[in-house]
Enzyme design. Structure first.
Site, PDB file in Angstrom:
ATOM      1  N   ARG A 618       0.875  -1.137  -0.029  1.00  0.00           N
ATOM      2  CA  ARG A 618       0.091  -0.182  -0.447  1.00  0.00           C
ATOM      3  C   ARG A 618       0.898   1.256  -0.021  1.00  0.00           C
ATOM      4  O   ARG A 618       1.639   1.279   0.423  1.00  0.00           O
ATOM      5  CB  ARG A 618      -0.981   0.086   0.983  1.00  0.00           C
ATOM      6  CG  ARG A 618      -1.595   1.112   1.274  1.00  0.00           C
ATOM      7  CD  ARG A 618      -2.756   1.236   2.625  1.00  0.00           C
ATOM      8  NE  ARG A 618      -3.054   0.623   3.260  1.00  0.00           N
ATOM      9  CZ  ARG A 618      -4.474  -0.208   2.786  1.00  0.00           C
ATOM     10  NH1 ARG A 618      -5.143   0.086   1.982  1.00  0.00           N
ATOM     11  NH2 ARG A 618      -4.995  -1.394   3.416  1.00  0.00           N
ATOM     12  N   GLU A 695      14.086   3.445  -0.033  1.00  0.00           N
ATOM     13  CA  GLU A 695      15.105   2.869  -1.132  1.00  0.00           C
ATOM     14  C   GLU A 695      14.909   2.680  -2.335  1.00  0.00           C
ATOM     15  O   GLU A 695      16.061   2.333  -2.808  1.00  0.00           O
ATOM     16  CB  GLU A 695      16.039   2.018   0.451  1.00  0.00           C
ATOM     17  CG  GLU A 695      16.271   3.020   1.718  1.00  0.00           C
ATOM     18  CD  GLU A 695      17.034   2.569   2.634  1.00  0.00           C
ATOM     19  OE1 GLU A 695      17.286   1.176   2.934  1.00  0.00           O
ATOM     20  OE2 GLU A 695      17.098   2.919   3.521  1.00  0.00           O
TER      21      GLU A 695
END
Lengths: 735, 240, 314
Positions: A618, A695
């Site tokens: 999500r 990241e």
């Protein structure tokens, strides 16, 4: 709240607030300059004196003598702190090198003294009067030269080596093989706000207003260093001007400020100067990586090996560059290995996507090389070798969710990959050779236990407190969205207080676990608050609906404030992650597509287009998540094209230690970046059903650039950064 | 264009929202400066703590290196008289002496742009300028552009387009963007202007080049361009 | 930054007088390089004379048909001046390729000429540097030399001059006007202004100790095609790896000056008589002293020249 079984339908799924591209709630403060960063906390320490750190002038050796008299006598100077007068200090376990040198020197620009003065100008000038005599040692600074002496050492996050099947045999019999060695240089996180701290003592209690990603670690490591009880330490870090791993740990600014404040008997503020940062603090270590892949003519990988060598100070850690190779592609016969050399440069440590960021720069170029040898489209090659379970552990450890193939196919479509000429060096636009490159993006999605305190007052206003940090990630906003969603109120009714050690311990910001973990902690606390409010109001919590500032059940409703009562109601809870990470491989995925122009005359590479498709569970706030991804993509461009801390192997230090000489991308380097998130809910990751995204964007971005350069020029480069001098040698003559 | 130096980019009228702030937004340092809210001119004596101590020392030092100089700064429409060590940069004068901490110190060496402010309407790196060199200069900082309750259009556009993440380079980016649009308006060319003698536009390529003195490690670059484009109103020269 | 005293001069005469009055005095104008270096104590003046308000900020036509650029004209204003844009485009282009808009808004014409090297060893005060600390040695030799000089180097120094503007001024044969405290003025051709390092790399120009630059004069316009090609490691806000300022003429009387090669803007007038890029490059780079890290600069120069010739021919 324990999380040890997949999440069911829960109130987060309503997505009235969560999942929306809400503007950052800290935005107005940041754009008006009214968000106070560490060095600016005049409100808490209006009479702070100024500290300036003196760094060592050698890389390894011993301090023979420190002359401080001249500095002490200088105008305005209040104290000069060195190891000789600092009192007993220890090295925190999390630190590889000590924050204050003496008598041993462990690396260049390690703090050797702090000069405290009435003004900044006085402190900086007096610092130049501190003279240090050294007995230098001969250090080791050359990774390539030390490769042979490198040792096997496990990382804190996993073993150094893994092996499945029989790689050597499979590689030997493979129809098509790639065996290539790549190198990546040392890199600097280069966040825009330097490390900075104001320290103040009240008796034996220490307060640090600092810039730090991990509040609880900061308390722990400060306590260990100063040999005081953690209960005596207060850390506050509500606004952080970027970290990228550099601020995972308390650094010399904080420790020296604390020592300076003790010596001067006054609050002391210390910021590292920009030229000190690369050598004094942590950096991403350089790697040498060998990748071998063996495949059948059909493109299916049967053998894959990834070995990495990196260096660090004694007792340091490996750069986990081969970790993604354990999970990204299938293949029955595999091995990974990491070796650690001793190098006397500064402390090697985490920088955005440690391991994976540089690992992709090797693996994903090797895949491009394999695709070319096979004559298979590089997108197709990656699709062919997709695998839905942990290839080392087998089908009993499936991925919690994995949409790599969809990322690649949707990405290829959106980018116009079909227009790519597979033969390199064919497309020209004026002086520019144009090429396209692709790379997969893989980043593990770890979780960390995370706690929060949530209160509702008599007016129905909600306050969330947790020691979670917002390093630009959007924590303030997604936490507010989470609380608003669960409590059924508009986001304006939520106040979020972050970055204070008086608040419950959160996951902190690191390893791209922050968003998923910290909102799950807030989820836990909100669910507990819902339970208690419902109970107080005489509702069955399972039937109670929290909506429009009301609790409704059984035809009855009551406002949150009323339910809380005149004194309000505050609860605390924590998400505790069970063994779901063991049972399921959890990672986020993506695909990068890049078009570059390489100047046919000069070899300069300029990125013309970037597009990425990502699946990360999500997406809690698509606006903030997109920003995270474009930022990481940009850092990937930096890694591919320009970023390198240059080691002077004679003196043992990073030569280009400022922002004029260590190049990070500027506006003009970055074109429009297109980001697309796939719909995905991961019920195994957390009650939020989210995964890490912060990241992911750097993983593979640089490799896609490298592959595009190859496609543009036919020059295959394996030593990063891919600067013009390296490209130039392989370019065709121009007339 | 006539044969004379390029016009100053402060060409706009005083009510041009790009260059001047609402007077109600000029409170920032006053409310923080030790309750001196009634003062229009802040003398040194209104400060307590290290500033006051430094002043005493400096007067004793009079005229020697390490002494102080008087300087009058006109920041965000507010005149301030200070006695400063001449080593104090404009940036540190604002951050450490006037509590105007909106301008950031990212590198202190002119390598990042976080300290960008507008002096006489022109963007400069305030870290590479001494405060004493700005006696009488009109200075606009991020605090002078707008407040959280009354944001300058550029500030609002940055929020809308998520033109920042950690926020540390942001005040510099915003001041720079305001100064940059003024430079375009004044016809100042850039490295990427194809025709040095032609009209200057606020195309994406132009903005990228002209904003390159402002580093953003979070790399909100794409979003900043969107924000600046929106404020510029320039619809030409977008991405092909 | 060492403590210093400060004064503001209001006339050029007062400024040079103030400069001569006390030892270790420096002028400050834009401050973009001086303050950078003072913070690191690479520069340690005891007295600063602020010359920003001397009024030397005009660009005026000369009787010869050239332009006289006041020493304090800011880089932005010089680049944007319509006469410079029209008649000396190479100078405008060079200026616009340098630094950032913020720095160009402050940096002055004279200050740009006097910029000091970006050699990273010069910038690190823990390392020997003959330029910063005469006689201490050169840490750059044998170290990180990728960006350093390949022409006119010495055993004492391999630093480069970082300016873009000066490279364009060199190709334009600019003349630097100065005034001394006794009122004497000099006109120094830019070719004689910057020095090679030799054994005294700390002496970078032929400016006298108490002399002040008042203006830079450009000869009448050369016409021709003006090109400034700056090669760098990122798209903007970076010093040149190498740069080439070229004025290409139909009659073949081309001019070339180079940045990133030497301790001064590099120009070999003899080489300009050659008719091909390769021949020009060979003559310009004769005697190059390269390292494995910076040898690529010779190839790069050759290629850029080739491209410039092609552009001129097109």
């Amino acid at each position: 709240m324990k999380f040890d079984t997949p999440a069911l339908d829960n109130p987060i799924d309503r997505t009235r607030v969560i999942g929306r591209p809400t503007d950052r709630i800290d935005g107005p403060a940041k754009v008006t300059g009214t968000a106070p960063y560490a060095y600016e906390r005049n409100d808490v320490a209006p009479n702070a004196a100024y500290g300036w750190i003196v760094g060592t002038g050698i890389s390894t050796g011993r301090i023979v003598r420190i002359h401080t008299k001249e500095a002490e006598a200088a105008r305005g100077v209040l104290a000069v702190v060195t190891y000789e007068n600092a009192g007993k200090l220890a090295k925190a376990k999390a630190h590889t090198a000590r924050m204050l040198a003496g008598p041993d020197v462990q690396h260049y620009d390690q703090a050797v003294a702090l000069v405290v003065a009435e003004t900044f100008e006085q402190a900086r000038a007096a610092a130049k009067l501190v003279r240090v005599e050294y007995a230098p040692n001969k250090g080791r600074f050359d990774l390539a030269a030390e490769k042979e002496n490198a040792i096997k050492k496990d990382s804190q996050v996993g073993p150094a080596d893994t092996a499945t099947g029989d790689f050597p045999a499979a590689f030997a019999r493979a129809a098509v093989t790639v065996d290539a060695t790549y190198s990546t240089p040392d890199q600097s996180q280069s966040m825009m706000e330097p490390h900075a701290t104001i320290a103040a003592w009240n008796g034996d209690e220490l307060s640090l207003w600092t810039s730090n990603q991990m509040i609880a670690w900061a308390v722990r490591d400060t306590a260990e260093t100063l040999l005081i009880a953690p209960e005596k330490i207060h850390v506050s870090s509500p606004y952080i001007g970027g970290g990228f791993g550099a601020k995972l740990w308390v650094r010399a600014d904080a420790i020296m400020a604390a020592l300076g404040a003790r010596a001067a008997k006054r609050p002391v503020k210390v910021a590292l100067s920009r030229p000190q940062i690369p050598n004094n603090t942590t950096h991403r270590p350089a790697t040498i990586q060998r990748v071998r892949i063996g495949a059948g003519k059909d493109g299916r990988i049967d053998a894959i090996a990834h070995e990495s060598w990196s260096g660090d100070l004694p007792d340091g850690d490996i750069e986990t560059a081969a970790f993604q190779t354990r999970l990204l592609y299938g293949g029955a016969n595999r091995m990974t290995a990491h070796r650690l050399a001793t190098l006397h440069l500064g402390e090697g440590n985490a920088m955005r996507a440690p391991g994976e960021a540089v690992g992709h720069l090797a693996l994903e170029v090797a895949m491009d090389e394999l695709a070319e040898k096979l004559g298979i489209d590089p997108v197709q090659l990656r699709i062919l070798n997709d695998i839905q379970h942990d290839p080392e552990k087998g089908p009993e450890r499936p991925f919690s969710s994995r949409k790599l193939v969809e990322c690649l196919t949707v990405g290829a479509e959106r980018f116009g990959w079909a227009k790519r000429n597979p033969k390199p060096g064919q497309v020209r636009d004026g002086d520019w050779l144009v090429g396209m490159g692709v790379a997969s993006a893989f980043r593990n999605s770890p979780t960390q236990d995370s706690a929060a305190r949530v209160g509702v007052d008599a007016k129905g206003l909600i306050t969330v407190e947790t020691d979670m940090t917002d390093i630009g990630t959007g924590s303030y906003t997604i936490i507010a969205q989470t609380a608003a969603e669960l409590m059924g109120v508009p986001i304006e009714r939520i106040t979020v207080k972050l970055g204070d050690s008086k608040a419950p311990v959160s996951s902190g910001s690191g390893g791209q676990w922050g968003a998923n973990s910290s909102t799950s902690g807030v989820y836990a606390a909100c669910m507990k608050l819902r339970g208690e409010l419902a109970k107080k109001a005489g509702f069955n919590v399972n039937e109670a609906v929290f909506e429009d500032g009301q609790i409704r059940a059984g035809g009855r409703n009551i406002s949150l404030g009323e339910a809380a009562g005149p004194d309000g109601l505050t609860v605390e809870d924590k998400i505790e992650f069970g063994d779901m990470q063991k049972k399921f491989a959890q990672a986020s995925f993506g695909a990068h597509f890049v078009e570059v122009g390489v100047n046919a005359v000069t070899g300069e590479t300029r990125v013309r287009r970037m597009s990425g498709v990502f699946a990360a569970g999500r997406i809690l706030n698509p606006k903030a998540a997109r920003s995270q991804v474009i930022g990481a993509m940009t850092m990937g461009v930096g890694a591919a094209l320009m970023e390198e801390l240059v080691v002077d192997k004679r003196f043992g230090y990073f030569v280009n230690h400022d922002l004029a000489e260590y190049h990070i991308p500027v506006h003009a380097d970055i074109p429009n970046q297109e980001v697309h998130f796939l719909e995905e809910l991961d019920d195994k990751s957390s009650p939020m059903k989210a995964k890490g995204v912060g990241e992911l964007g750097i993983c593979g971005a640089g490799a896609a650039v490298a592959n595009a350069i190859y496609n543009a020029t036919g020059v295959r480069l394996r030593d990063y950064p891919l600067t013009l001098d390296k490209v130039l040698e392989g370019l065709p003559s121009i007339v | 264009m006539p044969d004379e130096p390029a016009p100053s980019p402060t060409g706009g009228p005083p009510d041009d929202p790009l260059f001047f702030c609402d007077p109600t937004t000029r409170r920032v340092f006053l409310t923080r400066a030790a309750g001196a809210s009634a003062a229009v001119t802040l003398g040194h004596g209104l400060f307590s703590g290290p500033d006051a101590q430094a002043a005493v020392q400096a007067e004793a030092g009079g005229g020697e290196a390490g002494g102080e100089e008087e300087v009058t700064l006109l920041i965000n429409g507010r005149q301030t008289k200070l006695r400063l060590d001449p080593r104090v940069t404009l940036l540190d004068a604002m951050r450490e002496h006037l509590q105007l901490t909106g301008s950031k110190k990212g590198c202190d060496h002119g390598q990042c742009g976080a300290c960008t402010v507008l002096v006489e309407g022109r963007r400069i790196n305030s870290c590479l300028s001494l405060a004493v060199m700005h006696d009488g200069d009109k200075i606009t900082t991020i605090e002078g552009l707008g407040t959280p309750a009354a944001m300058h259009p550029m500030q609002a556009a940055f929020v809308k387009h998520d033109g920042f993440q950690c926020g540390y380079c942001t005040p510099g980016q915003i001041c720079s963007a305001v100064g940059m649009l003024a430079e375009i308006k004044a016809g100042i060319p850039s490295h990427v202007s194809a025709d040095l003698l032609g009209e200057m536009s606020a195309s994406e390529e132009e903005i990228r080049e002209r904003m390159s003195g402002n580093l953003c490690r979070c790399a909100a670059y794409s979003n900043i361009i969107a924000a600046v484009r929106e404020v510029s109103g320039d619809k030409t020269g977008g991405e092909a | 930054m060492k403590a210093f005293t400060y004064e503001r001069a209001n006339t050029p005469a007062a400024a040079v007088k103030a400069l001569a009055a006390r030892p270790d005095t420096k002028f400050i104008a834009g401050g973009t390089n001086l303050l950078d270096l003072m913070k690191l104590q690479i520069e340690t003046p005891e007295h600063l004379v602020d010359i920003n308000r001397l009024g030397l900020d005009k660009i005026e036509p000369t009787p010869e048909g050239g332009l006289r650029i006041g020493a304090l004209v800011r880089n932005t204003d010089l680049a944007a001046d319509s006469r410079i844009r029209r008649d000396y485009a190479v100078l405008s282009r060079a200026l616009l390729s340098g630094a950032s808009a913020q720095l160009r808004n402050k940096a002055t014409t004279a200050g740009n000429l006097l910029q000091r090297t970006r050699c990273p060893y010069f910038y690190d005060t823990t390392k020997p540097c003959n330029k910063r600390d005469p006689g201490s040695g050169c840490a750059a030799i044998g170290g990180f030399t990728r960006n350093l000089a390949i022409m006119g180097t010495s055993e004492a120094c391999i630093a480069t001059h970082p300016s873009d503007m000066a490279v364009a001024m060199r190709v334009l044969d600019a003349v630097i006007e100065t005034v001394a405290p006794d009122g004497t003025t000099r006109a120094i051709p830019i070719a004689e202004f910057h020095r090679l390092p030799g054994n005294t790399p700390h002496i970078e120009t032929t400016l006298g100790p108490n002399e002040m630059i008042t203006a830079v004069t450009l000869p009448p316009p050369l016409g021709g095609l003006h090109i400034y090609r700056k090669v760098r490691d990122r798209s903007s806000y970076a010093f040149a790896v190498v740069s080439v300022a070229a004025v290409m003429q139909k009659n073949g009387r081309n001019r070339f000056a180079f940045g990133g090669l030497a301790h001064k803007p590099w120009r070999v007038e003899e080489a300009e008589k050659k008719e091909t890029a390769a021949a020009v490059a060979e003559a310009v780079l004769a005697g190059a002293h390269t390292t494995p890290q910076n040898a690529f600069k010779t190839l790069l120069i050759t290629r850029v020249l080739t491209s410039i010739f092609a552009q001129a021919a097109a």
